[in-house]
Design a protein around this motif. Structure first.
Motif, PDB file in Angstrom:
ATOM      1  N   PRO A   1       0.830  -1.203   0.000  1.00  0.00           N
ATOM      2  CA  PRO A   1       0.000   0.000   0.000  1.00  0.00           C
ATOM      3  C   PRO A   1       0.868   1.257   0.000  1.00  0.00           C
ATOM      4  O   PRO A   1       2.052   1.212   0.330  1.00  0.00           O
ATOM      5  N   ASN A   2       0.266   2.371  -0.364  1.00  0.00           N
ATOM      6  CA  ASN A   2       1.018   3.624  -0.459  1.00  0.00           C
ATOM      7  C   ASN A   2       1.577   4.086   0.883  1.00  0.00           C
ATOM      8  O   ASN A   2       2.592   4.781   0.927  1.00  0.00           O
TER       9      ASN A   2
ATOM     10  N   TRP B   1       1.748  -4.656   8.333  1.00  0.00           N
ATOM     11  CA  TRP B   1       0.944  -4.955   7.147  1.00  0.00           C
ATOM     12  C   TRP B   1       0.592  -6.438   7.144  1.00  0.00           C
ATOM     13  O   TRP B   1       1.461  -7.299   7.252  1.00  0.00           O
TER      14      TRP B   1
END
Length: 265
Positions: free
Chosen positions: A197-198, A207
């Motif tokens: 993800p960004n 994560w």
């Protein structure tokens, strides 16, 4: 259980070279060996007490661990891809293969009866069986960690699928090179892996997709995956954060309809 018993490489505060681009990759965080992706669903294994260190490249953003770099096939089969693997990936046996086969059947219905298909990293072979049920005439299954499908296939294929596999590669450069070697000149490679993800720098190793017990040892950015495919003469087009296509020059005729809305220079 100890690092020595698992034959893990010890953690180090020194930066290591990125496995994709060679840039400096400092420590990003550590997780217990028994951390699995199922923790996102509230399912936890007993802690092993063994730490696995992950790193993140300062250039292409690849997240990886070198803890398993000394492992051979027997190590992975003993400690990760064993009879408890289903506990950390319950969709592996049936749900995911059936879902993927339905998606592929929808995408390639018009050419299913003439495509030569290779399912690379195919696990138990369930998706290949389901594809045949959907009318795919030629589907080959290959997975070095499944005795039934361990024999390396010969030749190249129109469509090479590789779902939930590249994140398991401790040597992503060699792994993607091997994967690409099966793609015909006018073929299509389809990879399923979740990109970072960004806000990964904020999330860190929390994560959910970073799971040592799942064998998730290499986590990609779009940049890192692009670099690997580019070395093999394949252009990367991502449908979304989880589905990615590779092809040479232009998409093959049987798949061109998938890219009508994509901007391909």
């Amino acid at each position: 259980m100890t690092e020595a018993e698992l034959r893990l490489r010890p953690a180090s505060s020194e930066a290591r070279a990125c496995k994709v681009c060679g840039a400096a990759s400092p420590a990003f965080g550590t997780l217990d060996f028994n951390r699995s992706c199922e923790e996102a669903r509230g399912r936890f294994l007993t802690l092993s007490g063994v730490a696995v260190q992950y790193r993140r490249c300062e250039a292409c953003g690849l997240i990886f661990t070198d803890a398993f770099d000394d492992w051979g096939q027997a190590d992975f089969e003993a400690h990760i891809y064993n009879d408890r693997y289903i506990d950390v990936d319950p969709e592996y046996a049936e749900a995911r293969p059936l879902s993927l086969s339905r998606g592929l059947a929808s995408m390639f219905a018009a050419s299913a009866d003439r495509l030569q298909v290779l399912d690379y990293g195919a696990g138990n072979g369930r998706m290949a069986q389901a594809l045949r049920d959907h009318g795919f005439a030629s589907v080959t299954t290959y997975d070095p960690f499944t005795p039934e499908f361990r024999t390396r296939p010969e030749g190249r294929f129109d469509l090479v699928t590789c779902f939930e596999t590249v994140e398991h590669m401790p040597d992503p450069a060699a792994g993607v090179a091997d994967l690409a070697s099966f793609v015909a000149d006018d073929g299509l490679l389809m990879i399923g892996t979740l990109l970072q993800p960004n806000d990964i720098e904020r999330i860190g190793v929390a994560w959910w997709y970073i799971g040592p017990r799942n064998g998730h040892v290499t986590l990609f950015t779009h940049d890192a995956l692009t670099r690997l495919l580019d070395r093999q003469g394949l252009r990367l087009v991502s449908q979304n954060a989880n589905v990615h296509f590779g092809f040479r020059n232009t998409p093959p005729a049987f798949a061109r309809h998938l890219f009508q809305s994509a901007r391909i220079p």
